[in-house]
Design a protein around this motif. Sequence first.
Motif, PDB file in Angstrom:
ATOM      1  N   MET A 202       0.852  -1.183   0.000  1.00 14.37           N
ATOM      2  CA  MET A 202       0.000   0.000   0.000  1.00 14.37           C
ATOM      3  C   MET A 202       0.886   1.231   0.000  1.00 14.37           C
ATOM      4  SD  MET A 202      -3.316   0.823   0.243  1.00 14.37           S
ATOM      5  CE  MET A 202      -4.114  -0.553   1.084  1.00 14.37           C
ATOM      6  N   VAL A 203       0.449   2.282  -0.690  1.00 16.99           N
ATOM      7  CA  VAL A 203       1.140   3.567  -0.654  1.00 16.99           C
ATOM      8  C   VAL A 203       0.243   4.558   0.072  1.00 16.99           C
ATOM      9  CG1 VAL A 203       1.988   5.521  -2.016  1.00 16.99           C
ATOM     10  CG2 VAL A 203       2.442   3.192  -2.777  1.00 16.99           C
ATOM     11  N   GLN A 204       0.780   5.136   1.148  1.00 13.69           N
ATOM     12  CA  GLN A 204      -0.012   6.091   1.929  1.00 13.69           C
ATOM     13  C   GLN A 204       0.819   7.333   2.190  1.00 13.69           C
ATOM     14  OE1 GLN A 204      -2.324   4.513   5.149  1.00 13.69           O
ATOM     15  NE2 GLN A 204      -2.292   6.439   6.311  1.00 13.69           N
ATOM     16  N   ALA A 205       0.225   8.503   1.891  1.00 11.64           N
ATOM     17  CA  ALA A 205       0.914   9.777   2.096  1.00 11.64           C
ATOM     18  C   ALA A 205      -0.061  10.769   2.703  1.00 11.64           C
ATOM     19  CB  ALA A 205       1.449  10.311   0.774  1.00 11.64           C
ATOM     20  N   SER A 206       0.348  11.430   3.760  1.00 17.96           N
ATOM     21  CA  SER A 206      -0.492  12.426   4.399  1.00 17.96           C
ATOM     22  C   SER A 206      -0.672  13.627   3.467  1.00 17.96           C
ATOM     23  CB  SER A 206       0.130  12.893   5.712  1.00 17.96           C
ATOM     24  OG  SER A 206      -0.586  13.996   6.237  1.00 17.96           O
ATOM     25  N   LEU A 207      -1.903  14.118   3.390  1.00 21.71           N
ATOM     26  CA  LEU A 207      -2.198  15.306   2.601  1.00 21.71           C
ATOM     27  C   LEU A 207      -2.059  16.576   3.433  1.00 21.71           C
ATOM     28  CD1 LEU A 207      -5.259  13.952   0.583  1.00 21.71           C
ATOM     29  CD2 LEU A 207      -2.896  14.188  -0.185  1.00 21.71           C
ATOM     30  N   ARG A 208      -1.747  16.415   4.726  1.00 22.73           N
ATOM     31  CA  ARG A 208      -1.406  17.519   5.644  1.00 22.73           C
ATOM     32  C   ARG A 208      -2.516  18.550   5.777  1.00 22.73           C
ATOM     33  NH1 ARG A 208       4.262  17.770   2.570  1.00 22.73           N
ATOM     34  NH2 ARG A 208       5.239  15.941   3.500  1.00 22.73           N
ATOM     35  N   THR A 209      -3.723  18.039   5.837  1.00 26.40           N
ATOM     36  CA  THR A 209      -4.858  18.945   6.053  1.00 26.40           C
ATOM     37  C   THR A 209      -6.032  18.148   6.607  1.00 26.40           C
ATOM     38  OG1 THR A 209      -6.350  20.551   5.018  1.00 26.40           O
ATOM     39  CG2 THR A 209      -5.739  18.640   3.695  1.00 26.40           C
ATOM     40  N   SER A 210      -6.877  18.847   7.370  1.00 26.31           N
ATOM     41  CA  SER A 210      -8.125  18.241   7.848  1.00 26.31           C
ATOM     42  C   SER A 210      -9.331  18.854   7.142  1.00 26.31           C
ATOM     43  CB  SER A 210      -8.257  18.428   9.365  1.00 26.31           C
ATOM     44  OG  SER A 210      -8.180  19.817   9.696  1.00 26.31           O
ATOM     45  N   ASP A 211      -9.072  19.753   6.194  1.00 22.30           N
ATOM     46  CA  ASP A 211     -10.142  20.386   5.438  1.00 22.30           C
ATOM     47  C   ASP A 211     -10.497  19.522   4.233  1.00 22.30           C
ATOM     48  OD1 ASP A 211     -11.859  22.706   4.645  1.00 22.30           O
ATOM     49  OD2 ASP A 211     -10.483  22.693   2.926  1.00 22.30           O
ATOM     50  N   PRO A 212     -11.755  19.096   4.072  1.00 23.54           N
ATOM     51  CA  PRO A 212     -12.135  18.178   2.989  1.00 23.54           C
ATOM     52  C   PRO A 212     -11.886  18.744   1.590  1.00 23.54           C
ATOM     53  CG  PRO A 212     -13.852  18.282   4.662  1.00 23.54           C
ATOM     54  CD  PRO A 212     -12.883  19.373   4.992  1.00 23.54           C
ATOM     55  N   ARG A 213     -12.175  20.038   1.400  1.00 22.93           N
ATOM     56  CA  ARG A 213     -11.994  20.627   0.067  1.00 22.93           C
ATOM     57  C   ARG A 213     -10.518  20.686  -0.310  1.00 22.93           C
ATOM     58  NH1 ARG A 213     -14.974  26.181  -1.243  1.00 22.93           N
ATOM     59  NH2 ARG A 213     -16.725  24.736  -0.955  1.00 22.93           N
ATOM     60  N   THR A 214      -9.694  21.105   0.640  1.00 22.45           N
ATOM     61  CA  THR A 214      -8.250  21.156   0.375  1.00 22.45           C
ATOM     62  C   THR A 214      -7.710  19.754   0.130  1.00 22.45           C
ATOM     63  OG1 THR A 214      -8.045  23.104   1.799  1.00 22.45           O
ATOM     64  CG2 THR A 214      -6.019  21.905   1.287  1.00 22.45           C
ATOM     65  N   ALA A 215      -8.212  18.809   0.926  1.00 22.58           N
ATOM     66  CA  ALA A 215      -7.764  17.422   0.775  1.00 22.58           C
ATOM     67  C   ALA A 215      -8.083  16.892  -0.616  1.00 22.58           C
ATOM     68  CB  ALA A 215      -8.411  16.546   1.843  1.00 22.58           C
ATOM     69  N   LYS A 216      -9.256  17.221  -1.127  1.00 24.99           N
ATOM     70  CA  LYS A 216      -9.666  16.738  -2.446  1.00 24.99           C
ATOM     71  C   LYS A 216      -8.753  17.287  -3.541  1.00 24.99           C
ATOM     72  CE  LYS A 216     -13.806  16.054  -5.244  1.00 24.99           C
ATOM     73  NZ  LYS A 216     -15.274  16.320  -5.342  1.00 24.99           N
ATOM     74  N   GLU A 217      -8.405  18.575  -3.442  1.00 23.95           N
ATOM     75  CA  GLU A 217      -7.532  19.186  -4.427  1.00 23.95           C
ATOM     76  C   GLU A 217      -6.135  18.574  -4.375  1.00 23.95           C
ATOM     77  OE1 GLU A 217      -7.652  23.292  -3.462  1.00 23.95           O
ATOM     78  OE2 GLU A 217      -9.660  23.627  -4.303  1.00 23.95           O
ATOM     79  N   ARG A 218      -5.616  18.412  -3.158  1.00 22.93           N
ATOM     80  CA  ARG A 218      -4.270  17.849  -3.024  1.00 22.93           C
ATOM     81  C   ARG A 218      -4.235  16.387  -3.452  1.00 22.93           C
ATOM     82  NH1 ARG A 218      -1.957  20.420   2.710  1.00 22.93           N
ATOM     83  NH2 ARG A 218      -1.970  22.597   1.975  1.00 22.93           N
ATOM     84  N   HIS A 219      -5.298  15.677  -3.165  1.00 20.02           N
ATOM     85  CA  HIS A 219      -5.351  14.258  -3.534  1.00 20.02           C
ATOM     86  C   HIS A 219      -5.317  14.093  -5.049  1.00 20.02           C
ATOM     87  CE1 HIS A 219      -7.218  10.313  -4.344  1.00 20.02           C
ATOM     88  NE2 HIS A 219      -6.636   9.943  -3.199  1.00 20.02           N
ATOM     89  N   ALA A 220      -6.014  14.957  -5.765  1.00 23.59           N
ATOM     90  CA  ALA A 220      -6.049  14.853  -7.237  1.00 23.59           C
ATOM     91  C   ALA A 220      -4.643  14.990  -7.815  1.00 23.59           C
ATOM     92  CB  ALA A 220      -6.976  15.914  -7.805  1.00 23.59           C
TER      93      ALA A 220
END
Length: 532
Positions: free
Chosen positions: A52-70
């Motif tokens: 598995m590859v797991q990397a923290s997106l360093r945010t608890s904000d859902p909108r920011t997380a979605k942008e960074r995840h993309a």
Amino acid sequence: MALKMAQPWRDPKSHVWSLRQRTPTDLVGKLKGKTVMLPVGEGFATVKVGAMVQASLRTSDPRTAKERHAKADAALRQFWDGHRTGPARLTVKQAAALAGTLYEAWSKAEGEGTAAMWDHVAAEDKAARDGLLALRIGEEAQRDASREVRFGKFADALLAREGLVVDSDSRTLLLKAVQGAMEDVTKRLRKAVDFDFTPDPAAQRFPEWQRPEAAPKAPAGKLTVDDVFAAWTAFKADKLAPNTVKRYGASFRSLAAFVKGREVNALAPEDIHGWAEHRRDSEAVSAGTINRVDLVAVSAVFKWATGMEGKKLMRANPAAGLRLSEGRAVQKREKVFRAEEIKAVLRAALAAPPEPRNPTAGFAKRWCPWLAAYSGARISELTGLQGSDVRLEGNVPVMDFRKTKTGIARTVPLHEHIIAMGFLDFARSRGSGPLFYDPARATGKAVTDPAEIRSGHLVKWLRETVTLDEELQPNHGWRHTWKTRALEADIQERISDAITGHAATRVSQKYQTPTVKMMADAMAKFPRYDLS
């Protein structure tokens, strides 16, 4: 059923979002334990690959997380694809250009800090952070630190930002380029500390960054002769002359028709030899042409397909070393023009009428045979001349051949008889564009260079206008004729080779570069053609 897109995963305890993806089964064994850098916000996350590859997106904000995840997800997919298709290979220019983007990011800061992404890279690695601090305060970089320790993170960050997987040689090349860029940054920041903000000359040395083209992927399923040729053509698109691709294409169309869609890795040497015999016996192609053109083309492409550049599309090269036996060549006559043939061709050129509908065709008939007679140049070199190629070198009228068969440009003095006939005045009257073909008449569909098309038309015209021996080559015969007459005029071989564009045959000659004056003096010894 629509595929479910990857989504960020939220840690139930910390409420911090992460990218979390399973490593593709075909890559787990190959990549397990390796690291990948993924863009996260303004920086990067360095993650070890496992099941598995797991990397923290360093945010608890859902909108920011979605942008960074993309962005991180796209980079990870490029990482997977890069390892499936094989690593890209950077040229020296591409490595310099990529390092230049790093230099630009740093130098814009003018000593007041840099882009956060580079700060984050440095913050993740103590040695890189130490190197960063040394650069900022204008100190010498740590002499005992290796290039890898000091600059490896920066190189990897550049590759990660572009989603590139490169081979080891390319990474070493980039590492050296990054070192050079960062040393320039050191000088730039030191000047900023001294309040010196003069224009930055170092910035001009970096070319514009352009991503290398993706390597051709192996076609899915059964691999045919056509598939291999298409992959080779895509890879070589910017490396070969269009005529080479066209010539190879004729051979491959014949081979593909003969093997009728069979899997290319199932072909044996016997199949290729059988095709060569079919080419000779049924398609009436000479054994010599098959050996020099068809088998050379097929063997070259298949060899590429067995190597790293060809992604090992083929396990072996079934055309390697194959040749058809050739009968003993019988040369029925000499290759030079005979005296009466010289007169007939040059008289025909003098008598060539203007062609109002296609003026450049008439110009080529009038001048190219005479230019060939007095230079030994290849006809396609002459038909490719531009008005700007006819000029004075000091006080010597010359022709610049920029496009040659060997790819080596050369300058050739004009013979005094050509000048006396008014060629300089003709060239000046045509401006700076092509002298012997009209670009406006091109449809854009032809693969062959217009200069070569014009040279072919000249052969046809000469055959129709002058009675010539079938064994004589109307265009190429001038090279043999000029060299023979140069020998009679006691012109040194090295000088005559330089004029005709023949490669030096001895190592010592390769160190000799005849000057325009030397060639002009030799040309003055070349006798005029007498048509009386």
